[in-house]
Design an enzyme around this catalytic site. Sequence first.
Site, PDB file in Angstrom:
ATOM      1  N   GLU A  15       0.859  -1.193   0.000  1.00 36.93           N
ATOM      2  CA  GLU A  15       0.000   0.000   0.000  1.00 36.93           C
ATOM      3  C   GLU A  15       0.891   1.237   0.000  1.00 36.93           C
ATOM      4  OE1 GLU A  15      -2.541  -0.099   3.383  1.00 36.93           O
ATOM      5  OE2 GLU A  15      -3.151  -2.179   3.069  1.00 36.93           O
ATOM      6  N   GLU A  36      -6.041   9.856   2.570  1.00 40.68           N
ATOM      7  CA  GLU A  36      -5.707   9.216   3.849  1.00 40.68           C
ATOM      8  C   GLU A  36      -5.995  10.186   5.000  1.00 40.68           C
ATOM      9  OE1 GLU A  36      -4.916   6.933   5.833  1.00 40.68           O
ATOM     10  OE2 GLU A  36      -4.877   5.207   4.504  1.00 40.68           O
ATOM     11  N   HIS A  77       2.504  -0.614   3.939  1.00 40.63           N
ATOM     12  CA  HIS A  77       2.121  -1.920   4.467  1.00 40.63           C
ATOM     13  C   HIS A  77       2.237  -2.962   3.360  1.00 40.63           C
ATOM     14  CE1 HIS A  77      -0.850   0.820   6.828  1.00 40.63           C
ATOM     15  NE2 HIS A  77       0.384   0.931   7.302  1.00 40.63           N
ATOM     16  N   ARG A 119      -4.574  -2.618  14.049  1.00 38.03           N
ATOM     17  CA  ARG A 119      -3.525  -1.814  13.422  1.00 38.03           C
ATOM     18  C   ARG A 119      -2.401  -1.436  14.371  1.00 38.03           C
ATOM     19  NH1 ARG A 119      -8.040  -1.152  10.444  1.00 38.03           N
ATOM     20  NH2 ARG A 119      -7.768  -0.758   8.220  1.00 38.03           N
TER      21      ARG A 119
END
Length: 474
Positions: free
Chosen positions: A133, A212, A269, A340
Amino acid sequence: MEKTISGIMNYIRENGIRMVDFKMVDINGQYRHVTIPAENFSEETMKSGIGFDASNYGYAVVEKSDMVFIPDPETATVDPFCTVPTLSMTGNAMIIDTPANRPLPQYPRNIIKAAVEEMKKSGVADTMLILPEFEFYLFDNVSWNVGGNYIGSAVDAKQSYWNSAEDGLGVIVPKQKNYHIAKPFDVSYECRSEMCMLMKDAGIEINYHHPEVAASGQFEIEPQLGEVVHMADATMMIKYIIHNTALKYGKTATFMPKPVYGEAGSGMHVHMLLMKDGKPVFSDDNGYAHLSETAHYFMGGLLKHIASLCAITNPSTNSFKRLVPGFEAPVTVGYATSNRSAVIRIPAYAKSPDKRRFELRNPDATCNPYFCYAAILMAGLDGVKNKIDPHANGWGPYDVNLYTLPEEEKAKLKGLPTNLDQALDALEADHDYLTAGGVFPELLIKNFIKAKRAETSEIAKIPHPAEFEKYYNL
């Protein structure tokens, strides 16, 4: 375009290609390139390659530093950022030898290919699929200076909360409130859509893009799962496209993990799974989170070696300003489902057997992607080989919010390195899993550590603006 030597030659002739560009990768994971006129390109070029000096790319080689770059026809694509029609290729670096050339062991693309061969030899799997990502910031302005009389940096994004007194139209995003925000606040939508279209043109399939968390211009683009060598090449191309498209729109892109104080950091990630003979290796209906014993051993290898991995997956001093509590960044050595705060997260939405996987959440895009993905694969294979059980080692599963645990419980948890020097110390002490099968040359690891030590030493000597606030008037 037919991705063969003859197919490329035909494409050049039939499509008015005037230049052929060869993109190579230095030790830091940055593109370098050499360009030749198309009329000088031939089948012999594809076989014999282009000469370059490996020492200028950061590689300490025992042999003479003159190497040849052999382009890989599978990577051929038209460069959309060149006004002169240009065909671009990446490939592999070779040592000039007789009677035949041999791969330069330190060259990043050769290392990821060697890691894949080591996986095949192990019998664990024949294919690794990954999905990185890409989180990044788009700024309207950036400036910095490190000098004797001035040390500082400045960034600006016109929609950011700090412009609320000057905007004039009220198109302002509150701090840390940018996640999935729509127009008119999503001011770079067209820019990112064009990025994704260019990626698709380059053979990189995209799942989505979106804003984001950080209000100061943070975004994400997520590609689809792909074979690990292809995705290492794709990582380089994705960053290239993001940087160049941003400039086209009058913006500047950065993958710095923590460019804005008080806002979310940018990670990369890495989701991963293994396949063998077309069947998923990580899937088991009866396992925790429907993952197999092999998947758990693979996670165990990552968690055992996570401190030394950080030197490769998070190789900048800025990386560790992201890996702090409070911003959804991982800080705990452990694994869990949909959590997370642990360094390994198992996404609950990946339910079909061929999609069951986990993600390593600590990497960021300042890494050399070839080194990063190869190191992840080698750590995981070491876990499978030695049957490193993450649960038996006390690494989880942590199905609670680790950020909100009582302090006495947090004290029992093992954390990631808090700075690059700690990660380099760990890499010095723990890298046998990387050199297994000759995948990472010992010389490369020593040279990498030496170069990164020099970086940390240099930055440690520079006064920080925040130090003036703390100490100037004492």
